[in-house]
Write an enzyme that holds these catalytic residues in place. Structure first.
Site, PDB file in Angstrom:
ATOM      1  N   ILE A 138      39.579  47.077  42.901  1.00 30.25           N
ATOM      2  CA  ILE A 138      39.265  46.869  41.494  1.00 30.25           C
ATOM      3  C   ILE A 138      39.067  45.375  41.256  1.00 30.25           C
ATOM      4  O   ILE A 138      39.961  44.569  41.524  1.00 30.25           O
ATOM      5  CB  ILE A 138      40.376  47.416  40.579  1.00 30.25           C
ATOM      6  CG1 ILE A 138      40.677  48.885  40.908  1.00 30.25           C
ATOM      7  CG2 ILE A 138      39.962  47.250  39.117  1.00 30.25           C
ATOM      8  CD1 ILE A 138      39.508  49.828  40.800  1.00 30.25           C
ATOM      9  N   LYS A 139      37.878  45.015  40.776  1.00 31.24           N
ATOM     10  CA  LYS A 139      37.575  43.601  40.549  1.00 31.24           C
ATOM     11  C   LYS A 139      38.069  43.168  39.174  1.00 31.24           C
ATOM     12  O   LYS A 139      37.740  43.770  38.150  1.00 31.24           O
ATOM     13  CB  LYS A 139      36.069  43.346  40.649  1.00 31.24           C
ATOM     14  CG  LYS A 139      35.540  43.350  42.061  1.00 31.24           C
ATOM     15  CD  LYS A 139      34.045  43.106  42.120  1.00 31.24           C
ATOM     16  CE  LYS A 139      33.718  41.645  42.085  1.00 31.24           C
ATOM     17  NZ  LYS A 139      32.259  41.412  42.341  1.00 31.24           N
ATOM     18  N   ILE A 140      38.854  42.097  39.178  1.00 32.84           N
ATOM     19  CA  ILE A 140      39.399  41.518  37.951  1.00 32.84           C
ATOM     20  C   ILE A 140      39.086  40.027  37.965  1.00 32.84           C
ATOM     21  O   ILE A 140      39.351  39.346  38.961  1.00 32.84           O
ATOM     22  CB  ILE A 140      40.923  41.740  37.862  1.00 32.84           C
ATOM     23  CG1 ILE A 140      41.241  43.235  37.822  1.00 32.84           C
ATOM     24  CG2 ILE A 140      41.512  41.029  36.645  1.00 32.84           C
ATOM     25  CD1 ILE A 140      42.731  43.560  37.842  1.00 32.84           C
TER      26      ILE A 140
END
EC number: 2.2.1.2
Length: 368
Positions: A138-140
């Site tokens: 998950i890209k944050i």
């Protein structure tokens, strides 16, 4: 297997493709890059998905199948998650064989949430549940508000790709957020060996912004520093990585199965045509790093790329270059702030002007 790409992989670089589309999946193109070009993972972002969604009619059937009344944000997440899910399945063999080190596919929280910690946490969990694959990242974004979201998401046992990192200071904060997340996960009884993370340090945009400022200064001394900032910034980042992940704090977590958060070189296609088209691959070689490349850059390296001087032990060299750039009058703190702000805004613009518009039109067409 392409010998240049194999040589790069043998030198310790994980080669990931910075692109994903349904057509790439369905045509066998991505499988071909895995087989022939040593590709072991994929990254994507709102701009990339917008290009995929507007580039053909491969999504039409899925849009027709959406329940009546499905809102645009939900439709975007479902369509994007399906591509990521399929890519995760494609990379499952690599993921299993590498014990989770590679075989990774990223999906990003909506860019409009970059300054909202709780909304980022909630969407990270939603995307993780929606993709429902262990090898998803998950890209944050590494905004100030994103840092506690990174910690909380990791603490839940979810693997994270931290994106939009430009400075050493923010990178150190990202690594601290990672270690804090591992500590939370450990306290919650999570299996630390299953949690992976990469920290995406953006490369070419640094040269683009700093070169512009060096040209504006205009002295021979300033112009002699053009094209050097991005590699130097990477060298400083790698030195920081080596320091943090040889610390006592990490050693305690590593003893419980924790993995290092690997540096990932992003934005590695050159923007200035006077620079080598493989510059940000050849000069960013180190054991244990990831380089995520646009296909154009990947194919260029496969054709004529050569491995440069390994990066290990070059942190002081990189710091001197950055000090020299500051000394001629470039405000590096301002550079990094501008790049972060622009990075968020570019993704928001892609989301609002391309993704949302395309999905609205597709839903309207399906309803008719």
């Amino acid at each position: 297997m392409n010998s240049r790409m194999k040589g790069l992989a043998d030198a310790g670089v994980s080669i990931w493709l910075d692109d994903l589309s349904r057509s790439r999946l369905q045509s066998g193109n991505l499988q071909g890059l895995i087989d022939d070009k040593s590709v072991t993972g994929v990254t994507t972002n709102p701009t990339i998905f917008a290009a995929a969604l507007t580039g053909g009619d491969q999504y039409h059937a899925d849009i027709l199948a959406l329940p009546k009344g499905t809102g645009v944000p939900t439709a975007i997440k479902q369509l994007w998650a399906k591509d990521v899910q399929d890519a995760c399945d494609l990379f499952k063999g690599i993921y299993d064989a590498s014990n989770g080190y590679d075989g990774r596919v990223s999906i990003e929280v909506a860019p409009g949430l970059a300054y909202d910690t709780q909304a980022t946490i909630d969407e990270a969990q939603e995307l993780y549940d929606l993709v429902d694959r262990e090898n998803v990242l998950i890209k944050i974004p590494a905004t100030i508000e994103g840092l506690p979201a990174i910690t909380e998401t990791l603490g839940r046992g979810i693997s994270v790709n931290v994106t939009l990192i430009f400075s050493e200071d923010r990178y150190r904060a990202v690594m601290d957020a990672y270690l804090a997340g591992l500590e939370q996960a450990d306290a919650a009884g999570k299996d630390l060996s299953k949690i992976h993370s990469v920290a995406s340090f953006f490369i070419s945009r640094v040269d683009t912004e700093i070169d512009k400022r060096l040209d504006a200064i205009g002295t021979d001394e300033a112009k002699a520093l053009k094209g050097k900032a991005a590699i130097a910034n990477g060298q400083v980042a790698l030195a920081a990585f080596e320091e943090v992940f040889s610390s006592e704090r990490f050693a305690k977590l590593e003893a419980k199965g924790a993995n290092k958060q690997r540096p990932l070189w992003a934005s590695t296609g050159t923007k200035d045509p006077s620079y080598s088209d493989t510059l940000y691959v050849s000069e960013l070689v180190a054991k244990g790093v990831v380089n995520t490349m646009p296909e154009k850059t990947l194919l260029a390296y496969a054709d004529h790329g050569e491995i440069g001087t390994p990066m290990e032990g070059t942190g002081a060299q990189g710091r001197k270059v950055l000090d020299d750039i500051a000394a001629v009058g470039v405000d590096l703190a301002d550079v990094f702030k501008v790049l972060e702000d622009e990075g968020v805004q570019k993704f928001i613009a892609s989301w609002d002007s391309e993704l949302v518009t395309a999905v609205e039109k597709a839903i309207a067409s399906a309803d008719n």
